[in-house]
Design an enzyme around this catalytic site. Sequence first.
Site, PDB file in Angstrom:
ATOM      1  CB  SER A 148     -16.381  28.560  -6.996  1.00 28.09           C
ATOM      2  OG  SER A 148     -16.742  29.576  -5.889  1.00 28.09           O
ATOM      3  CE1 TYR A 161     -15.853  33.157 -10.383  1.00 29.54           C
ATOM      4  CE2 TYR A 161     -16.889  32.610  -8.150  1.00 29.54           C
ATOM      5  CZ  TYR A 161     -16.137  32.519  -8.993  1.00 29.54           C
ATOM      6  OH  TYR A 161     -15.000  31.562  -8.494  1.00 29.54           O
TER       7      TYR A 161
END
Length: 253
Positions: A148, A161
């Site tokens: 990501s 995250y």
Amino acid sequence: MSYPNLSGRTVVVTGAASGIGEALALQLAAEGARVALLARRADRLRALVERIRADGGEALAVAADVTDDASVDAARELVHTTFGAVDLVVNNAGVMLPNPVAEGRIDEWQRMLDTNVAGVLRIVRAFGADLVAAAAEGRSADLVNVSSIGAHIPFPNYAVYGATKAAVTHLSQSLRTEFGPRDVRVTNIEPGLTETELATHIDSAELSGQLDGMLEAVGTLSAAEVADVVVYATSRPRHVNLRQIVVLPTRQA
């Protein structure tokens, strides 16, 4: 655009029940690859397999949980029994559970670590030898990890995250030093804002609303657009490794 050199390849895609994984399974099957679909939601996988087969493709539904050693081992056995060894693995399974670190949500931290980091390692352990063997036979062999942009850019309340995705990005770099000399390509994909089910994991109305506002202001990539990047990267000549790809909506700075 068609990529003929993907035809005949045998692929494992994790997180295949929705989003990028689902879109990737559809695209790879359309290119003539045999696709093993791994995810926890067996009903969604069966529906996707039926859709692929209706279009003339080959697919296998494998209900599996990447956080469980025995489940991944059983998935490997089913894939090998049905399709044989694989030559393309896509680690796409992931969860996104944002909350302030001060809330101490150990349950969320553990779930993200188990899925986003240890889950990747379990799949590499299960299928890494297949990739090395395929490359030794002179065939294309690919490991693709979906990370990501959060691996590089911090977002408030997404610290854990982002840390798990930074781990995936660093792991991809390190794995390249082990697999690259054996002719196995390792590609790390870092999407920006993408239309997937990750947002549905958020249990905070405030954070969910903030994400919705960002998506509305910036726009999103479709899952199929990110999947197309993976298809392109893995369709290159076997000596060409697109090692690190960041793909963002144009308005996402």
